[in-house]
Write a protein that holds these residues in place. Structure first.
Motif, short mmCIF file in Angstrom:
data_model
loop_
_atom_site.label_atom_id
_atom_site.label_comp_id
_atom_site.label_asym_id
_atom_site.label_seq_id
_atom_site.Cartn_x
_atom_site.Cartn_y
_atom_site.Cartn_z
N ALA A 3 31.77 58.44 -17.26
CA ALA A 3 30.78 59.43 -17.69
C ALA A 3 30.11 60.09 -16.49
CB ALA A 3 29.74 58.79 -18.59
N ALA A 4 29.83 59.32 -15.46
CA ALA A 4 29.22 59.87 -14.25
C ALA A 4 30.19 60.81 -13.53
CB ALA A 4 28.78 58.75 -13.32
N LEU A 5 31.47 60.45 -13.51
CA LEU A 5 32.48 61.33 -12.90
C LEU A 5 32.56 62.64 -13.66
CD1 LEU A 5 34.80 61.94 -10.95
CD2 LEU A 5 36.33 60.72 -12.53
N ALA A 6 32.58 62.57 -15.01
CA ALA A 6 32.64 63.79 -15.82
C ALA A 6 31.40 64.65 -15.61
CB ALA A 6 32.80 63.43 -17.30
N ALA A 7 30.23 64.03 -15.49
CA ALA A 7 28.99 64.78 -15.26
C ALA A 7 28.99 65.41 -13.87
CB ALA A 7 27.78 63.87 -15.43
N ALA A 8 29.43 64.65 -12.86
CA ALA A 8 29.46 65.20 -11.50
C ALA A 8 30.44 66.36 -11.40
CB ALA A 8 29.85 64.10 -10.51
N ALA A 9 31.52 66.30 -12.19
CA ALA A 9 32.52 67.35 -12.18
C ALA A 9 32.13 68.53 -13.06
CB ALA A 9 33.87 66.80 -12.63
N GLY A 10 31.09 68.38 -13.87
CA GLY A 10 30.65 69.48 -14.72
C GLY A 10 31.48 69.67 -15.97
N VAL A 11 32.26 68.67 -16.37
CA VAL A 11 33.06 68.81 -17.59
C VAL A 11 32.39 68.13 -18.78
CG1 VAL A 11 35.25 69.15 -16.40
CG2 VAL A 11 34.55 66.83 -17.01
N ALA A 12 31.29 67.42 -18.54
CA ALA A 12 30.51 66.82 -19.63
C ALA A 12 29.32 67.74 -19.91
CB ALA A 12 30.00 65.45 -19.22
N THR A 78 39.18 62.56 -17.43
CA THR A 78 38.40 61.83 -16.43
C THR A 78 38.36 60.34 -16.75
OG1 THR A 78 36.30 62.30 -17.54
CG2 THR A 78 36.94 63.76 -15.73
N ARG A 79 38.35 59.99 -18.05
CA ARG A 79 38.38 58.56 -18.42
C ARG A 79 39.67 57.91 -17.94
NH1 ARG A 79 37.42 60.72 -23.58
NH2 ARG A 79 35.24 61.30 -23.73
N ILE A 80 40.78 58.61 -18.12
CA ILE A 80 42.08 58.08 -17.71
C ILE A 80 42.17 58.04 -16.19
CG2 ILE A 80 44.57 58.50 -17.78
CD1 ILE A 80 44.02 59.87 -20.55
N LEU A 81 41.72 59.10 -15.55
CA LEU A 81 41.73 59.16 -14.09
C LEU A 81 40.90 58.02 -13.49
CD1 LEU A 81 42.47 60.74 -11.51
CD2 LEU A 81 40.40 62.10 -11.88
N TRP A 82 39.75 57.76 -14.09
CA TRP A 82 38.88 56.69 -13.61
C TRP A 82 39.59 55.34 -13.70
CZ3 TRP A 82 34.34 56.55 -11.14
CH2 TRP A 82 33.67 55.33 -11.06
N ARG A 83 40.25 55.07 -14.84
CA ARG A 83 40.96 53.79 -15.01
C ARG A 83 42.08 53.65 -13.98
NH1 ARG A 83 37.97 50.47 -16.55
NH2 ARG A 83 39.25 49.45 -15.02
N CYS A 84 42.84 54.72 -13.79
CA CYS A 84 43.93 54.68 -12.82
C CYS A 84 43.39 54.42 -11.41
CB CYS A 84 44.72 55.98 -12.84
SG CYS A 84 45.65 56.24 -14.34
N TRP A 85 42.29 55.07 -11.08
CA TRP A 85 41.69 54.94 -9.76
C TRP A 85 41.19 53.51 -9.53
CZ3 TRP A 85 36.30 57.30 -8.50
CH2 TRP A 85 36.01 57.16 -7.14
N HIS A 86 40.46 52.96 -10.50
CA HIS A 86 39.88 51.64 -10.32
C HIS A 86 40.87 50.50 -10.51
CE1 HIS A 86 35.69 52.32 -9.33
NE2 HIS A 86 35.90 53.49 -9.90
N ASP A 87 41.89 50.71 -11.31
CA ASP A 87 42.92 49.68 -11.47
C ASP A 87 43.99 49.80 -10.40
OD1 ASP A 87 41.50 48.88 -13.68
OD2 ASP A 87 42.89 49.74 -15.14
N ARG A 88 43.94 50.92 -9.65
CA ARG A 88 44.91 51.21 -8.59
C ARG A 88 46.35 51.19 -9.12
NH1 ARG A 88 41.47 47.94 -4.33
NH2 ARG A 88 40.22 49.68 -3.63
N VAL A 89 46.53 51.87 -10.24
CA VAL A 89 47.86 52.00 -10.84
C VAL A 89 48.11 53.47 -11.17
CG1 VAL A 89 47.87 49.68 -11.82
CG2 VAL A 89 46.98 51.57 -13.18
N PRO A 90 49.36 53.93 -11.16
CA PRO A 90 49.63 55.30 -11.57
C PRO A 90 49.47 55.44 -13.08
CG PRO A 90 51.67 54.16 -11.04
CD PRO A 90 50.55 53.22 -10.70
N TYR A 91 49.33 56.67 -13.52
CA TYR A 91 49.18 56.95 -14.95
C TYR A 91 50.43 56.53 -15.70
CZ TYR A 91 48.92 59.59 -19.29
OH TYR A 91 48.92 59.95 -20.60
N ASN A 92 50.22 55.80 -16.78
CA ASN A 92 51.31 55.35 -17.64
C ASN A 92 50.95 55.73 -19.07
OD1 ASN A 92 53.23 54.07 -19.15
ND2 ASN A 92 52.92 52.05 -18.25
#
Length: 107
Positions: A3-12, A78-92
């Motif tokens: 949610a913070a990423l989405a707010a910082a990016a202006g998409v929320a 952004t929710r998916i991007l956040w999970r990929c970033w923090h889990d350090r895995v590519p999008y699946n």
């Protein structure tokens, strides 16, 4: 968090409430380069991703114009991007729950 990423990016959306008055508006105070990158990326995804197509189409069916629907889709990404970033895995796409439901309905 996502949610913070989405707010910082202006998409929320920006929500302000005082007593009984609630105002939901387009977020102007944000990282505009990040918003431009996320929205540009999100606009391209409905062609290749069934979940993105469904999310975009549902936003348009609710009466959202294209720029608003693209921001809604970018917020979902952004929710998916956040999970990929923090889990350090590519999008699946197989790990994305709603996408799996859409694929099962299509079959």
């Amino acid at each position: 968090d996502p949610a913070a990423l989405a707010a910082a990016a202006g998409v929320a959306p920006s929500t302000r409430q005082s007593g009984k008055h609630l105002n939901v508006a387009y977020r102007r105070g944000c990282n505009k380069n990040l918003r431009a990158a996320l929205v540009d990326w999100a606009q391209d995804t409905p062609r290749a991703n069934p979940w993105a197509r469904d999310t975009y189409d549902r936003a348009r069916d609710r009466g959202c114009r294209h720029p608003h629907a693209a921001r809604i889709l970018a917020q979902g990404w952004t929710r998916i991007l956040w999970r990929c970033w923090h889990d350090r895995v590519p999008y699946n796409p197989d790990l994305h729950g709603r996408l799996n439901l859409l694929n099962q309905e299509a079959a």
